[in-house]
Design a protein around this motif. Structure first.
Motif, PDB file in Angstrom:
ATOM      1  N   THR A 111      49.261  15.039 -39.636  1.00  0.00           N
ATOM      2  CA  THR A 111      48.366  15.013 -40.806  1.00  0.00           C
ATOM      3  C   THR A 111      49.136  15.262 -42.085  1.00  0.00           C
ATOM      4  O   THR A 111      50.256  15.766 -42.073  1.00  0.00           O
ATOM      5  CB  THR A 111      47.265  16.081 -40.680  1.00  0.00           C
ATOM      6  OG1 THR A 111      47.854  17.351 -40.378  1.00  0.00           O
ATOM      7  CG2 THR A 111      46.270  15.712 -39.613  1.00  0.00           C
ATOM      8  N   ASP A 112      48.492  14.928 -43.202  1.00  0.00           N
ATOM      9  CA  ASP A 112      49.083  15.220 -44.508  1.00  0.00           C
ATOM     10  C   ASP A 112      48.980  16.710 -44.791  1.00  0.00           C
ATOM     11  O   ASP A 112      49.916  17.322 -45.272  1.00  0.00           O
ATOM     12  CB  ASP A 112      48.380  14.422 -45.612  1.00  0.00           C
ATOM     13  CG  ASP A 112      46.877  14.674 -45.675  1.00  0.00           C
ATOM     14  OD1 ASP A 112      46.294  15.024 -44.632  1.00  0.00           O
ATOM     15  OD2 ASP A 112      46.288  14.538 -46.755  1.00  0.00           O
ATOM     16  N   CYS A 113      47.827  17.289 -44.506  1.00  0.00           N
ATOM     17  CA  CYS A 113      47.608  18.705 -44.750  1.00  0.00           C
ATOM     18  C   CYS A 113      46.524  19.181 -43.787  1.00  0.00           C
ATOM     19  O   CYS A 113      45.735  18.377 -43.314  1.00  0.00           O
ATOM     20  CB  CYS A 113      47.196  18.952 -46.210  1.00  0.00           C
ATOM     21  SG  CYS A 113      45.709  18.082 -46.721  1.00  0.00           S
ATOM     22  N   ARG A 173      42.489  19.985 -46.987  1.00  0.00           N
ATOM     23  CA  ARG A 173      41.681  19.084 -47.806  1.00  0.00           C
ATOM     24  C   ARG A 173      41.333  17.772 -47.105  1.00  0.00           C
ATOM     25  O   ARG A 173      40.242  17.260 -47.242  1.00  0.00           O
ATOM     26  CB  ARG A 173      42.465  18.818 -49.093  1.00  0.00           C
ATOM     27  CG  ARG A 173      41.753  18.057 -50.153  1.00  0.00           C
ATOM     28  CD  ARG A 173      42.740  17.690 -51.247  1.00  0.00           C
ATOM     29  NE  ARG A 173      43.767  16.788 -50.765  1.00  0.00           N
ATOM     30  CZ  ARG A 173      45.011  16.756 -51.229  1.00  0.00           C
ATOM     31  NH1 ARG A 173      45.399  17.573 -52.170  1.00  0.00           N
ATOM     32  NH2 ARG A 173      45.874  15.888 -50.740  1.00  0.00           N
ATOM     33  N   GLU A 174      42.308  17.214 -46.347  1.00  0.00           N
ATOM     34  CA  GLU A 174      42.080  15.875 -45.802  1.00  0.00           C
ATOM     35  C   GLU A 174      42.243  15.807 -44.286  1.00  0.00           C
ATOM     36  O   GLU A 174      41.489  15.156 -43.604  1.00  0.00           O
ATOM     37  CB  GLU A 174      43.048  14.875 -46.457  1.00  0.00           C
ATOM     38  CG  GLU A 174      42.843  14.812 -47.949  1.00  0.00           C
ATOM     39  CD  GLU A 174      43.683  13.751 -48.626  1.00  0.00           C
ATOM     40  OE1 GLU A 174      43.891  12.691 -48.048  1.00  0.00           O
ATOM     41  OE2 GLU A 174      44.141  14.017 -49.756  1.00  0.00           O
ATOM     42  N   ARG A 175      43.298  16.393 -43.776  1.00  0.00           N
ATOM     43  CA  ARG A 175      43.582  16.380 -42.327  1.00  0.00           C
ATOM     44  C   ARG A 175      43.645  14.972 -41.766  1.00  0.00           C
ATOM     45  O   ARG A 175      43.197  14.712 -40.649  1.00  0.00           O
ATOM     46  CB  ARG A 175      42.537  17.164 -41.556  1.00  0.00           C
ATOM     47  CG  ARG A 175      42.347  18.544 -42.092  1.00  0.00           C
ATOM     48  CD  ARG A 175      41.028  19.063 -41.644  1.00  0.00           C
ATOM     49  NE  ARG A 175      40.742  20.292 -42.370  1.00  0.00           N
ATOM     50  CZ  ARG A 175      40.206  21.353 -41.828  1.00  0.00           C
ATOM     51  NH1 ARG A 175      39.906  21.359 -40.569  1.00  0.00           N
ATOM     52  NH2 ARG A 175      39.968  22.407 -42.544  1.00  0.00           N
ATOM     53  N   GLY A 197      52.131   7.110 -44.543  1.00  0.00           N
ATOM     54  CA  GLY A 197      53.346   7.321 -45.342  1.00  0.00           C
ATOM     55  C   GLY A 197      53.982   8.662 -45.049  1.00  0.00           C
ATOM     56  O   GLY A 197      55.212   8.786 -44.947  1.00  0.00           O
ATOM     57  N   ASP A 198      53.164   9.670 -44.870  1.00  0.00           N
ATOM     58  CA  ASP A 198      53.682  11.019 -44.641  1.00  0.00           C
ATOM     59  C   ASP A 198      54.481  11.076 -43.338  1.00  0.00           C
ATOM     60  O   ASP A 198      55.571  11.651 -43.282  1.00  0.00           O
ATOM     61  CB  ASP A 198      52.536  12.031 -44.608  1.00  0.00           C
ATOM     62  CG  ASP A 198      51.694  12.011 -45.888  1.00  0.00           C
ATOM     63  OD1 ASP A 198      51.389  10.910 -46.369  1.00  0.00           O
ATOM     64  OD2 ASP A 198      51.354  13.091 -46.398  1.00  0.00           O
ATOM     65  N   TRP A 199      53.938  10.452 -42.297  1.00  0.00           N
ATOM     66  CA  TRP A 199      54.640  10.518 -41.000  1.00  0.00           C
ATOM     67  C   TRP A 199      55.865   9.603 -40.995  1.00  0.00           C
ATOM     68  O   TRP A 199      56.888   9.911 -40.389  1.00  0.00           O
ATOM     69  CB  TRP A 199      53.686  10.175 -39.861  1.00  0.00           C
ATOM     70  CG  TRP A 199      54.241  10.443 -38.491  1.00  0.00           C
ATOM     71  CD1 TRP A 199      54.287   9.575 -37.449  1.00  0.00           C
ATOM     72  CD2 TRP A 199      54.828  11.673 -38.003  1.00  0.00           C
ATOM     73  NE1 TRP A 199      54.851  10.169 -36.345  1.00  0.00           N
ATOM     74  CE2 TRP A 199      55.199  11.454 -36.663  1.00  0.00           C
ATOM     75  CE3 TRP A 199      55.079  12.919 -38.584  1.00  0.00           C
ATOM     76  CZ2 TRP A 199      55.807  12.442 -35.878  1.00  0.00           C
ATOM     77  CZ3 TRP A 199      55.687  13.897 -37.806  1.00  0.00           C
ATOM     78  CH2 TRP A 199      56.039  13.657 -36.483  1.00  0.00           C
TER      79      TRP A 199
END
Ligand code: RAM
Length: 876
Positions: free
Chosen positions: A456-458, A461-463, A468-470
């Motif tokens: 996850t990104d975070c 807030r979003e999960r 892109g993050d991974w």
């Protein structure tokens, strides 16, 4: 009780057999295999055979115990320790029916209770062997005769439920008895029906929760019984009066039914379940197993402080930002109602704050401002031994505010439970500077905080499984943990959710898939360069780290569909500014990708007056990624023996490269976009011709100096910044940036109290105010520089799985020693160096079947075979 994590399909295991093959071995391996037909308990074969990779086929429903031995030029190995796996239930084997709990009205999302489901049945004999297979629309926990089954959390796991739904297998032999038994389940909304994403939209995959479970038993004398979900089951509302993945969980213990999942409980007041058919329920081919380890409660943390900023409020600080939940054992006298607010930051008054995680109205599709969720509530029944542990939600937090307790919560009454995929740790780093060790720890914790079943990104807030993050962090993660199965699972969802035209969604799994229409505002935000390229980059990085060719073969269709789609966008679209400046397109523009939606470099430190990101021409970024993905795809095609594709994607990559050069390099050799990020990417992706590399690197160094030795990269270029500097003759600047302690920098984050890596450089600003998420791993990819350049263990792109690798430490920054260990698929690689007077002393460990090229700071280099080696040189 035995845990069956290894109840994978054969396809997930087979590639790993190749890990035992040393580089210099004949490609022959002996497998000693015992196949048990578990239904009969009979040994079907016990053979000693020579079989070439990929090994024997195994029938479903069987348990396989196997040992391996290998031959190398050095001789024959011993038999390995026995390993085993068990094949899972196949979609066509199911006899049970889906059941939905009785639910006369469905409350608003976030306020929906969990349901209890139960069924009692008789076993004529004591089972000698029993397996429970279970899955759900929603999150389930299973119980047998009052005992919770297994130790997996948040099952069945988050996948693209419309196409893939995981089934768990449990050994429940020891929980059953002859006579009356009870199967019970707790079922909540989970990711299936609960809130997902920034917009916190519920019902992503369906509007009803449902359970599918089947118990297979066999007695010692071979008597078999199958008990499954069906119309005889009954349901009731649970004491979990609300459970949502993002909003939190409410439990009213005064409503708890004791012994509800044991024999003898009277469920006559419970309602009958319904047995739905058709639609998703009919799609049994969705049922699958997971190639990843399960989510578990991995660790617990005790408070470092408990304060009371105001009357009736206690704030617990666990000293570390995590993903998980709390375990609270002092709930106060009967009727006490506690509210628990989970937070990543404190406000100036010492109370928790979650303002930075709120969604402002302008970012909501319907203009509604949302407050951060992650609030739990619990009502005490006053029974001794009552413990609140919400297992149907997760939170990202370091601090918890407990409101409503009449007494004082003690340090023994509360702990933070760290919850994530139970990955095997494979990589470690330490050095003489504690600040770098802390940075490493923060990045590891950020990954742990964002590895709860999907990357996850975070965790707040979003999960969401942002592609892109991974894409950016996967190589770093693959050093720290064995993420082979974790990435494989996620890539299957990415492929499943790709648009029919090949466009890749921003996130995987895409919980908005049922609301997809080409016109939907959010639909326009998919297909961004640097994000969609995860379709190619993640399989490639997984292949490189684990030498798993299968992942390339499995994802090949997904990769080509992405690159072909992106190529079509480049061919057919133009950016408005370019079209205005040059009405007649130049020939190379066919290969320039400057149209459509892109996040761009994303989150570069703010520059006053800059054009908003959605209006910028992202051609330099998008064309760079189009080239990168096409080039990788050409190499992947070659690995897979698809030589025609390898040549055509190679030619296409050449043309895209030429287009980038034609459009974005001025005749004098300078780059049209004069940002650090653009220079980093140009060097990292090989976009500038060889002869221009020194000049481009000089300009990058100058840009860093102009920024007073600060970085100004955003999301995409930050991971490559230090490696690029180190490899283009600017190692000193790389170290200067690493140790820079004024913002924007990593050290400034640490100095302002970060225990995980932040989304924004000023996640907590100079005034102590929090912004954005405080747990985003992407900028933490900098620790690959610690592994690869500081300690010096480097994967070679032409040698997947570290069969041949480099050890090339680049000391600097005043460090006097550094070390890293990495458990590769061949065994442990280690590098340890120290500087003693003016001498550099290096010890390396090279695992069996591999070789390393060791390069010293003096420039001398040597080949090293398996074993431990010591080197000394002058520091000069
Ligand atoms: C943010 C996410 C994520 C990023 C996207 C573009 O909201 O947190 O990290 O990849 O947007």
């Amino acid at each position: 009780m035995e845990h069956l994590d290894e109840a994978f399909g054969i396809e997930a295991i087979a590639p790993r057999l190749s890990w035992w093959l040393p580089a210099d071995a004949t490609r022959q391996v002996a497998y000693r295999i015992k196949t048990e037909d578990w239904d009969s308990g009979r040994v079907e074969s016990d053979r000693n055979v020579l079989v070439p990779y990929p090994g024997p086929e195994v029938d479903p429903g069987q348990r396989v115990v196997w040992q391996v031995k290998v031959w190398t030029d050095l001789g024959e190995s011993d038999w390995s320790e026995p390993s085993s796996w068990e094949s899972a239930i196949r979609p066509q084997d199911w006899r049970a029916a889906w059941i939905e709990p009785a639910e006369n009205e469905v409350p608003a999302a976030g306020r929906r209770p969990a349901h209890l489901l139960r069924h009692s049945f008789e076993l004529t004999e004591l089972p000698a062997r029993a397996r429970l297979y279970a899955t759900a629309h929603g999150d389930y926990e299973m119980f047998v005769n009052g005992v919770r089954v297994g130790d997996q959390e948040l099952t069945p796991g988050f996948t693209s439920y419309l196409s893939r739904l995981q089934v768990q297998t449990y050994d429940v032999t020891s929980l059953l008895r002859a006579g009356v038994n009870v199967l019970g389940a707790v079922l909540s909304d989970g990711r299936f029906r609960g809130c997902n994403g920034t917009q916190r939209i519920p019902d992503g995959f369906g509007t009803r929760t449902a359970l599918l479970a089947e118990l297979h038993t066999r007695s010692a004398d071979g008597y078999a019984q199958v008990i499954g979900t069906g119309p005889q089951w009954r349901s009731s509302v649970a004491e979990i009066t609300a459970a949502d993945p993002m909003e939190g969980q409410h439990v009213d213990f005064t409503r708890a039914l004791s012994r509800w999942s044991r024999p003898g409980f009277d469920d006559s007041a419970w309602e009958k379940v319904t047995v739905p058919t058709g639609g998703l329920y009919a799609l049994r081919d969705r049922l699958t197993t997971s190639p990843a380890p399960p989510v578990r409660r991995v660790e617990s943390l005790t408070p470092v402080s408990i304060t009371s900023p105001r009357f009736g409020v206690q704030v617990v600080d666990f000293g570390q930002n995590i993903n998980g939940w709390v375990r609270l054992s002092d709930l106060g006298p009967r009727g006490t109602e506690l509210t628990l607010v989970h937070a990543e930051a404190l406000a100036a008054d010492g109370d928790v704050t979650t303002d930075h995680l709120d969604l402002p109205a302008e970012n909501h599709d319907h203009g509604i401002a949302l407050k951060a969720g992650q609030r739990d509530r619990v009502v005490s029944s006053g029974r001794s031994g009552e413990v609140f542990e919400p297992r149907h939600t997760t939170h990202g937090f370091q601090f918890v505010r407990v409101e409503g307790h009449p007494g004082d919560i003690g340090a023994d009454d509360i702990e933070a439970v760290v919850v994530h995929t139970d990955l095997r740790r494979t990589g470690w780093f330490r050095c003489s500077d504690e600040r770098l060790n802390r940075l490493h720890e923060a990045a590891v914790w950020s990954f742990r905080g964002n590895a709860c079943d999907i990357p996850t990104d975070c965790p707040t807030r979003e999960r969401d499984g942002w592609t892109g993050d991974w894409q950016l962090f996967a190589p770093t993660a693959a050093f720290l943990y064995d993420v082979a199965g974790f990435s494989t699972k996620w890539l299957r969802d990415l492929a499943a959710d790709q648009w029919p035209d090949g466009k890749t969604a921003n996130i995987a799994p895409d919980h908005a898939i049922r609301r997809r229409t080409p016109e939907h505002r959010r639909a326009l935000l998919h297909g961004s360069a640097g994000w969609g390229d995860a379709a190619v980059i993640v399989p490639w990085e997984t292949y490189l780290a684990y030498d798993d060719v299968q992942i390339l073969a499995d994802q090949y269709d997904s990769m080509t569909r992405w690159v072909d789609w992106a190529a079509e966008q480049a061919r057919t679209g133009r950016h408005a500014d370019r079209a205005a400046a040059r009405p007649e397109p130049a020939a190379h523009e066919e290969f320039l990708w400057d149209s459509g939606f892109h996040w761009g470099e994303w989150l570069e430190p703010e520059q006053p007056g800059a054009t908003p990101f959605y209006l910028q021409d992202h051609g330099p970024v998008a064309t760079a990624y189009l080239h990168r993905s096409a080039r990788l795809l050409s190499r992947i095609a070659a690995v897979l023996g698809r030589l025609h594709d390898a040549a055509s994607y190679g030619r296409f990559a050449d043309r895209v490269l030429l287009a980038w050069r034609t459009e974005f390099i001025r005749p004098d050799g300078s780059l049209t976009l004069d940002t650090q990020a653009n220079h980093v990417r140009a060097l990292a992706f090989g976009l500038v011709p060889e002869e221009l590399r020194p000049r481009t690197a000089e300009r990058l160094a100058a840009l860093v100096h102009e920024a007073d030795t600060h970085l100004s990269t955003g999301f995409l270029a930050t991971p490559s910044l230090l490696p690029v500097l180190a490899e283009t003759g600017h190692l000193d600047i790389a170290y200067d940036l690493l140790f820079q302690d004024t913002s924007p920098s990593w050290m400034a984050m640490l100095e302002r109290g970060a225990t995980t890596v932040w989304e924004e450089w000023d996640g907590i600003d100079a005034d102590g105010v929090a912004h954005g998420s405080l747990n985003h791993y992407s900028k933490g990819a900098v620790i690959s520089f610690l592994h690869r350049h500081v300690a010096g263990i480097r994967l070679r792109e032409n040698s997947p799985g570290y069969r041949n690798f480099d050890i090339h430490p680049r000391p600097g920054g005043g460090l006097t020693w550094a070390e890293a260990q990495f458990d590769s698929v061949h065994g442990r690689i280690a590098a340890h160096w120290r500087i003693d007077a003016d001498r550099f002393l290096l010890t390396v460990a090279v695992p069996p079947g591999t070789s390393a090229t060791v390069t010293l700071p003096s420039g001398e280099s040597a080949e090293a075979g398996p074993g431990q080696h010591h080197y000394i040189c002058d520091m000069g």
